[in-house]
Design a protein around this motif. Structure first.
Motif: not given
Length: 150
Positions: A75, A79, A84-85
């Motif tokens: 992650v 990212d 992803y966030h």
């Protein structure tokens, strides 16, 4: 953070291996509980206690830790390109992984209860309990592969 693609792929490979090992144990340990609850002699109870302890401590815990550590790096490193966030599916997946960790901890709690009383719960309960990680696995795979936009 610029990570060499080889490093990312190695971590990803170890992540998948860890997941497979963790799920194998998550599927097998409650199945042992089914047989443990159905056994009636002291020798069987002792045998199941040893098998359950070795599986829980020797495979489940290390596999879960490896899964979570490698996931952190994937992650963190991914990212920047995957964002992803910003995706709801990612948070749903994290929630399901959290449920899986709780399930893992319940397996340990129940293992201790079975040591004290092998007939603590019926084999029918354990058969139902054994199916729970399957539903989580299906949902997580769909979220990761399809990445649905809600």
């Amino acid at each position: 953070m610029d990570v060499p693609s080889d490093a990312f792929l190695w971590v990803k490979a170890f992540h998948i291996i860890s997941i497979v090992c963790w799920f194998a144990a998550l599927f097998y340990l409650p199945r042992l509980y089914v047989y443990h609850a159905m056994s009636n002699d002291a020798v069987s109870h002792q045998r199941f206690q040893v098998m359950e302890r070795k599986l829980y401590r020797g495979i489940m815990w290390p596999s879960m830790i490896a899964t979570l550590i490698t996931a952190h790096f994937l992650v963190d490193w991914g990212d920047a390109t995957q964002h992803y966030h910003e995706a709801l599916w990612f948070y749903l997946k994290l929630g399901l992984v959290g449920l899986l960790v709780i399930y893992h901890l319940f397996c340990g709690y129940y293992r201790q209860k079975l040591i004290l009383d092998a007939h603590y719960k019926s084999h029918k309960f354990w058969r139902f309990f054994n199916e729970m990680p399957t539903f989580i696995l299906v949902a997580v795979i769909i979220l990761v592969v399809v990445k649905p936009h809600f």
